[in-house]
Design a protein around this motif. Structure first.
Motif, PDB file in Angstrom:
ATOM      1  N   ARG A   1     -42.977  10.810 179.453  1.00 63.53           N
ATOM      2  CA  ARG A   1     -44.348  11.315 179.253  1.00 63.53           C
ATOM      3  C   ARG A   1     -44.362  12.457 178.246  1.00 63.53           C
ATOM      4  NH1 ARG A   1     -45.225  11.047 185.560  1.00 63.53           N
ATOM      5  NH2 ARG A   1     -45.967   8.907 185.734  1.00 63.53           N
TER       6      ARG A   1
ATOM      7  N   HIS B   1     -42.204  12.905 175.851  1.00 64.67           N
ATOM      8  CA  HIS B   1     -41.958  12.283 174.540  1.00 64.67           C
ATOM      9  C   HIS B   1     -43.236  11.669 173.980  1.00 64.67           C
ATOM     10  CE1 HIS B   1     -40.059   9.938 171.397  1.00 64.67           C
ATOM     11  NE2 HIS B   1     -40.634   8.859 171.892  1.00 64.67           N
ATOM     12  N   CYS B   2     -43.980  10.966 174.816  1.00 64.33           N
ATOM     13  CA  CYS B   2     -45.227  10.331 174.360  1.00 64.33           C
ATOM     14  C   CYS B   2     -46.231  11.379 173.896  1.00 64.33           C
ATOM     15  CB  CYS B   2     -45.821   9.475 175.479  1.00 64.33           C
ATOM     16  SG  CYS B   2     -44.874   7.981 175.797  1.00 64.33           S
TER      17      CYS B   2
ATOM     18  N   THR C   1     -45.211  12.749 170.394  1.00 65.67           N
ATOM     19  CA  THR C   1     -45.335  11.848 169.253  1.00 65.67           C
ATOM     20  C   THR C   1     -46.785  11.566 168.873  1.00 65.67           C
ATOM     21  OG1 THR C   1     -45.168   9.915 170.695  1.00 65.67           O
ATOM     22  CG2 THR C   1     -43.126  10.727 169.690  1.00 65.67           C
ATOM     23  N   MET C   2     -47.727  12.016 169.674  1.00 64.50           N
ATOM     24  CA  MET C   2     -49.142  11.768 169.370  1.00 64.50           C
ATOM     25  C   MET C   2     -49.660  12.723 168.334  1.00 64.50           C
ATOM     26  SD  MET C   2     -50.751  10.928 173.034  1.00 64.50           S
ATOM     27  CE  MET C   2     -51.339   9.270 173.136  1.00 64.50           C
TER      28      MET C   2
END
Length: 125
Positions: free
Chosen positions: A118, A120-121, A124-125
């Motif tokens: 989570r 990491h996500c 990267t946004m």
């Protein structure tokens, strides 16, 4: 990058003890985090042994975390998130070859992976 290695020495008088050695970089104080049921434990001691070039790790096992069943503690490098070691405390009706500790360890590691994924996500946004 510094690689940490953790070797258990003993569990004595409510304290888990081990030796942390470093390789591949500087011998700076390792940042260790210990979790139980997803919560960080307080009172972790990391003390340098300059003569041996290693670090002594002492983890007090809180009385509040001891109860019926299997309780798993994850020891991690808080900089990399790598699990260095784990240990279990089983109380109550112990069964030979008890799988509860293994299942609990898998749950703890899965929760750790979910949090990392989570994070990491979001990055990267």
């Amino acid at each position: 990058m510094t690689q940490l290695t953790l070797t258990k020495t003993r569990l004595f008088e409510g304290k888990w003890e081990g030796i942390v050695t470093t390789s591949g970089g500087e011998n700076h104080q390792p940042k260790i985090e210990v979790t139980h049921l997803g919560e960080a434990l307080p009172g972790i001691e990391v003390t340098e042994d300059r003569d041996k070039g290693e670090w002594q790790l002492v983890i007090p096992v809180p009385v509040t975390s001891i109860g019926e069943g299997a309780h798993v503690f994850l020891i991690q490098d808080s900089e990399t998130g790598e699990t260095l070691e784990s240990f279990s405390v089983i109380a109550g009706e112990a069964i030979a070859d008890d799988m509860r500790a293994e299942v609990e360890l898998l749950r703890e590691e899965l929760d750790m992976l979910k949090r990392a994924f989570r994070r990491h996500c979001l990055e990267t946004m």
